[in-house]
Design a protein around this motif. Structure first.
Motif, mmCIF file in Angstrom:
data_model
loop_
_atom_site.group_PDB
_atom_site.id
_atom_site.type_symbol
_atom_site.label_atom_id
_atom_site.label_comp_id
_atom_site.label_asym_id
_atom_site.label_seq_id
_atom_site.Cartn_x
_atom_site.Cartn_y
_atom_site.Cartn_z
ATOM 1 N N TYR A 93 -40.912 7.082 -31.994
ATOM 2 C CA TYR A 93 -39.473 7.343 -32.048
ATOM 3 C C TYR A 93 -38.856 6.955 -30.709
ATOM 4 C CZ TYR A 93 -39.841 9.613 -36.538
ATOM 5 O OH TYR A 93 -40.032 9.856 -37.880
ATOM 6 N N LEU A 94 -37.812 6.145 -30.798
ATOM 7 C CA LEU A 94 -37.181 5.619 -29.593
ATOM 8 C C LEU A 94 -35.710 6.026 -29.531
ATOM 9 C CD1 LEU A 94 -38.954 2.875 -30.942
ATOM 10 C CD2 LEU A 94 -38.924 2.552 -28.475
ATOM 11 N N CYS A 95 -35.277 6.332 -28.337
ATOM 12 C CA CYS A 95 -33.893 6.694 -28.073
ATOM 13 C C CYS A 95 -33.130 5.447 -27.633
ATOM 14 C CB CYS A 95 -33.869 7.749 -26.974
ATOM 15 S SG CYS A 95 -32.240 8.315 -26.476
ATOM 16 N N ASN A 96 -31.908 5.323 -28.118
ATOM 17 C CA ASN A 96 -31.057 4.169 -27.807
ATOM 18 C C ASN A 96 -29.678 4.640 -27.359
ATOM 19 O OD1 ASN A 96 -28.808 2.291 -29.421
ATOM 20 N ND2 ASN A 96 -30.270 1.124 -28.208
ATOM 21 N N LEU A 97 -29.174 4.020 -26.326
ATOM 22 C CA LEU A 97 -27.815 4.287 -25.831
ATOM 23 C C LEU A 97 -27.053 2.970 -25.813
ATOM 24 C CD1 LEU A 97 -25.631 5.992 -24.271
ATOM 25 C CD2 LEU A 97 -26.812 5.326 -22.180
ATOM 26 N N VAL A 98 -25.879 2.978 -26.406
ATOM 27 C CA VAL A 98 -25.027 1.781 -26.431
ATOM 28 C C VAL A 98 -23.699 2.105 -25.765
ATOM 29 C CG1 VAL A 98 -23.844 0.096 -27.863
ATOM 30 C CG2 VAL A 98 -26.088 0.960 -28.563
ATOM 31 N N ARG A 106 -23.859 -3.121 -24.271
ATOM 32 C CA ARG A 106 -25.109 -3.067 -23.522
ATOM 33 C C ARG A 106 -25.960 -1.989 -24.154
ATOM 34 N NH1 ARG A 106 -26.848 -3.731 -17.987
ATOM 35 N NH2 ARG A 106 -29.119 -3.523 -18.113
ATOM 36 N N ASP A 107 -27.204 -2.335 -24.451
ATOM 37 C CA ASP A 107 -28.148 -1.405 -25.060
ATOM 38 C C ASP A 107 -29.180 -0.973 -24.026
ATOM 39 O OD1 ASP A 107 -28.460 -1.462 -28.466
ATOM 40 O OD2 ASP A 107 -27.087 -2.852 -27.469
ATOM 41 N N TYR A 108 -29.492 0.304 -24.059
ATOM 42 C CA TYR A 108 -30.569 0.854 -23.243
ATOM 43 C C TYR A 108 -31.569 1.534 -24.180
ATOM 44 C CZ TYR A 108 -27.210 0.266 -19.439
ATOM 45 O OH TYR A 108 -26.300 -0.251 -18.547
ATOM 46 N N TRP A 109 -32.859 1.431 -23.815
ATOM 47 C CA TRP A 109 -33.928 2.001 -24.640
ATOM 48 C C TRP A 109 -34.858 2.861 -23.801
ATOM 49 C CZ3 TRP A 109 -34.052 1.387 -29.865
ATOM 50 C CH2 TRP A 109 -33.254 0.380 -30.416
ATOM 51 N N GLY A 110 -35.363 3.905 -24.430
ATOM 52 C CA GLY A 110 -36.428 4.678 -23.826
ATOM 53 C C GLY A 110 -37.769 4.052 -24.161
ATOM 54 N N GLN A 111 -38.825 4.685 -23.660
ATOM 55 C CA GLN A 111 -40.169 4.138 -23.866
ATOM 56 C C GLN A 111 -40.779 4.600 -25.185
ATOM 57 O OE1 GLN A 111 -39.554 6.855 -22.186
ATOM 58 N NE2 GLN A 111 -41.078 8.293 -22.965
ATOM 59 N N GLY A 112 -40.182 5.628 -25.792
ATOM 60 C CA GLY A 112 -40.658 6.097 -27.092
ATOM 61 C C GLY A 112 -41.579 7.288 -26.994
ATOM 62 N N THR A 113 -41.629 8.058 -28.061
ATOM 63 C CA THR A 113 -42.546 9.180 -28.170
ATOM 64 C C THR A 113 -43.206 9.137 -29.547
ATOM 65 O OG1 THR A 113 -42.783 11.591 -27.910
ATOM 66 C CG2 THR A 113 -40.766 10.822 -28.962
ATOM 67 N N GLN A 114 -44.510 9.343 -29.581
ATOM 68 C CA GLN A 114 -45.266 9.213 -30.830
ATOM 69 C C GLN A 114 -45.145 10.481 -31.663
ATOM 70 O OE1 GLN A 114 -47.291 6.542 -32.066
ATOM 71 N NE2 GLN A 114 -47.287 7.835 -33.907
ATOM 72 N N VAL A 115 -44.838 10.287 -32.930
ATOM 73 C CA VAL A 115 -44.844 11.376 -33.902
ATOM 74 C C VAL A 115 -45.869 11.024 -34.974
ATOM 75 C CG1 VAL A 115 -43.537 12.563 -35.704
ATOM 76 C CG2 VAL A 115 -42.463 12.056 -33.498
#
Length: 119
Positions: A93-98, A106-115
């Motif tokens: 699961y990844l977080c996105n900020l626009v 401009r898009d920013y992404w996190g590194q993700g967390t496993q579920v």
């Protein structure tokens, strides 16, 4: 520089719950859109839920009624409450900020967390 850090993932049995968090740091406009995406192995990245700052939320049909997206603007943190989890929810699961820019977005992404949801 904007950084997004997700947390809260883990292993849970089907029917269980998890709460994901995404902490945003750095300087960015308060007029933004934050979302959760997920990506399972060998599959495309899919939109899970979206939260517009001070406005609407939207969900993928597959998670409606089970997942709830929310944010704490005072802490610049986005949340995803996931209930009644199913094995098919297993993914990173990844977080996105626009944010809007003078030339577009401009898009920013996190590194993700496993579920991982076990049956």
């Amino acid at each position: 520089q904007v950084h997004l850090v997700e947390s809260g993932g883990g292993l849970v049995q089907a029917g269980g719950s998890l709460r994901l968090s995404c902490a945003a740091s750095g300087s960015f406009s308060s007029a933004n859109v934050m979302s959760w995406y997920r990506q399972a192995p060998g599959k495309d990245r899919d939109l899970v839920a979206t939260n517009v700052a001070g406005g609407a939320t939207n969900y993928a049909d597959s998670v409606k009624g089970r997942f709830t997206i929310s944010r704490d603007s005072t802490r610049n943190t986005l949340y995803l409450q996931m209930n009644s989890l199913k094995p098919e929810d297993t993914a990173v699961y990844l977080c996105n900020l626009v944010v809007a820019t003078t030339t577009g977005r401009r898009d920013y992404w996190g590194q993700g967390t496993q579920v991982t949801v076990s049956s």
